[in-house]
Design an enzyme around this catalytic site. Structure first.
Site, PDB file in Angstrom:
ATOM      1  N   HIS A 177       0.835  -1.222   0.000  1.00 14.48           N
ATOM      2  CA  HIS A 177       0.000   0.000   0.000  1.00 14.48           C
ATOM      3  C   HIS A 177       0.859   1.258   0.000  1.00 14.48           C
ATOM      4  CE1 HIS A 177      -3.283  -2.762   1.263  1.00 14.48           C
ATOM      5  NE2 HIS A 177      -2.310  -3.301   1.991  1.00 14.48           N
ATOM      6  N   SER A 234      14.502  22.296 -15.306  1.00  9.74           N
ATOM      7  CA  SER A 234      13.291  23.091 -15.494  1.00  9.74           C
ATOM      8  C   SER A 234      13.692  24.424 -16.092  1.00  9.74           C
ATOM      9  CB  SER A 234      12.612  23.299 -14.142  1.00  9.74           C
ATOM     10  OG  SER A 234      11.808  24.451 -14.178  1.00  9.74           O
ATOM     11  N   LYS A 238      15.869  22.157 -10.249  1.00  8.44           N
ATOM     12  CA  LYS A 238      15.209  20.905 -10.617  1.00  8.44           C
ATOM     13  C   LYS A 238      16.069  19.934 -11.427  1.00  8.44           C
ATOM     14  CE  LYS A 238      10.975  20.382 -10.460  1.00  8.44           C
ATOM     15  NZ  LYS A 238      10.224  19.469  -9.615  1.00  8.44           N
ATOM     16  N   GLU A 252       9.315   9.005 -16.651  1.00  4.24           N
ATOM     17  CA  GLU A 252       7.913   9.426 -16.824  1.00  4.24           C
ATOM     18  C   GLU A 252       7.423   9.147 -18.240  1.00  4.24           C
ATOM     19  OE1 GLU A 252       7.173  13.487 -14.846  1.00  4.24           O
ATOM     20  OE2 GLU A 252       9.337  13.300 -14.955  1.00  4.24           O
TER      21      GLU A 252
END
Ligand code: ARG
Length: 467
Positions: free
Chosen positions: A163, A284, A290, A297
């Site tokens: 979980h 970024s 970043k 992704e």
């Protein structure tokens, strides 16, 4: 110039008195997609010409002209000198009409007893079979990089999750070897798909077979198939082999997606479990600090295509009557998309994993929270003869006490623990320490470093044997 002279397709000109409507022509042309089949098409045609000669349908000199012509065409395409004409619809007709130009009268015999229906089914099987071989290699490379990381980390302790909550301590090597297992099943599914695909349709002609003495057994050998199709109607309309591959690749897709998702989670600053190499991250345009895991992704997102392609193919097939229907032409776009995605993402994930470094300190730190050894404490009581359900209850109460004091169970005094059960003694320490508990999971499949090392050894042997 009359309409007929201007446009009619030379391969079926006899029956037609006009060429195609422009929109109909561009709507039906598949050349931009199926030209990728050129190698398979040429290979198939060379073998077919040889069998035509064997059946005395062409002579030696005609065979030689055809073979030379096809080799020339192969070279032209490879060197990007071939002119693809959408008016000639597809890869088969483009190659055949070029062959007629090069080899003349002999080339006009190559389609004897053959139809584009058995031709395309054969080409696609040859093409996909070769692609599966490439995919199997890419899978092996990815698995090798996973096993290498697992070997470096067979003793690296980290929390295992259920979980997405901290559950029990495991080793990072064990977690990585779970990925290895997922990919091993993919490997065997692809092998199965390849095996079942190895049935030769050529010789089925349009739908009913052919009157000519085409030696299909010989064709089978020449083209490296294991079987020949037993029913011409099925042979020209069957695309199960495409569906099976698309299905296997959609499972590969979700595996790569799940692995990528873990990499995204682990590389977040909250988790901080792994550092990714700069070559697979992006920055970024506004936030200077970043470093984003974009490749992971994109694999996660892109894998949706493998699912969509399988759904597209199933929908394409579901209402088709026997035998060939033009709908079938669309199968290629779907399956090529799944193959391209799988090839790229298998290779990219290999780079990602090669450059992924675990933050062992943070992984270990997290093993000292979440009451991670509560199950081991219950096991301890079971070993002292308490029934498991009762032990579960007792430990539940101990956990509640620890939580109320904002402590972990291993931080409680022995005297506090003994208030819940006199069975608890000094030796309980070994059951509460996450680093010690992993040592006890020694059964086959468990997370103990000794066990993980055994599995790694086995995996390395398996991977070596795959040539
Ligand atoms: N381009 C076609 C396909 O991929 C080849 C077969 C065409 N057959 C036909 N009867 N029109 O399906």
């Amino acid at each position: 110039m009359t309409k007929k002279e201007k446009k009619v397709n030379p391969l079926w000109g006899g029956r037609f008195d006009s060429g195609m409507n422009d929109l109909a022509q561009s709507f039906s042309a598949s050349i931009d997609i199926d030209k990728r089949l050129f190698e398979a098409d040429i290979k198939g045609s060379i073998a077919y010409a040889e069998v035509l000669k064997d059946a005395k349908l062409i002579n030696a000199s005609e065979l030689s002209k055809i073979k030379k012509g096809l080799s020339k065409i192969l070279k032209e395409i490879q060197e990007d000198k071939f002119h693809w004409d959408p008016a000639l619809e597809d890869v088969h007709m483009n190659i055949e009409s070029r062959l007629v130009k090069i080899a003349g009268a002999a080339a006009k015999k190559i389609h004897t007893g053959r139809s584009r229906n058995d031709q395309v089914a054969t080409d696609l099987r040859i093409f996909l079979r070769d692609k599966i071989a490439d995919l199997l290699n890419l899978l092996t490379l990815l698995q090798k990089s996973i096993v290498r990381k697992a070997e470096e980390n067979s003793e690296t302790i980290m929390p295992g999750f259920t979980h997405l909550q901290i559950a029990q301590p495991v080793t990072f090597g064990h977690h990585l070897m779970a990925w290895y297992e997922m990919l091993s099943r993919d490997y065997s599914r692809l092998q199965d798909a390849s095996e079942r695909m190895s049935v030769l349709p050529l010789g089925s002609a349009a739908l009913s077979g052919t009157r000519f003495h085409i030696n299909r057994e010989l064709l089978k050998k020449k083209l490296g198939f294991k079987e020949i199709s037993r029913n011409s109607m099925d042979a020209v309309s069957d695309r199960d082999f495409v569906l099976e591959l698309a299905s296997a690749l959609s499972i590969v897709g979700i595996h790569l997606s799940r692995i990528s998702e873990e990499i995204v989670i682990w590389s977040s600053s909250q988790f901080n479990y792994v550092e990714l190499s700069h070559e697979v991250c992006t920055g970024s345009s506004i936030m200077p600090q970043k470093k984003n895991p974009d490749m992971a992704e994109l694999i996660r997102g892109g894998s949706s295509k493998t699912i969509a392609n399988l759904m597209g193919l199933l929908a394409l097939m579901k209402n088709l009557p026997l035998t060939y229907n033009r709908d079938l032409q669309d199968d290629k776009e779907y399956i090529f998309s799944s193959i391209d995605f799988s090839e790229d993402s298998l290779a990219l994930l290999t780079v990602l994993i090669n450059g992924m470094e675990p933050n062992k300190t943070k992984m270990k730190q997290d093993c000292f929270q979440g009451q991670i050894t509560a199950t081991d404490l219950a096991d301890y009581l079971v070993e002292k003869n308490m029934p498991f359900r009762q032990a579960h209850e007792v430990v539940g109460k101990i956990v509640a006490l620890a939580e109320s004091k904002d402590l972990q169970i291993f931080e409680l005094e022995l005297s506090e623990l003994r208030k819940f059960s006199k069975l608890i003694q000094e030796d309980v320490k070994d059951y509460l320490d996450p680093q010690k508990t992993i040592l006890s999971r020694k059964q086959t499949g468990g997370t103990a470093p000794s066990q993980v090392k055994k599995e790694i050894k086995k995996a390395k042997l398996t991977l070596e044997r795959r040539k």
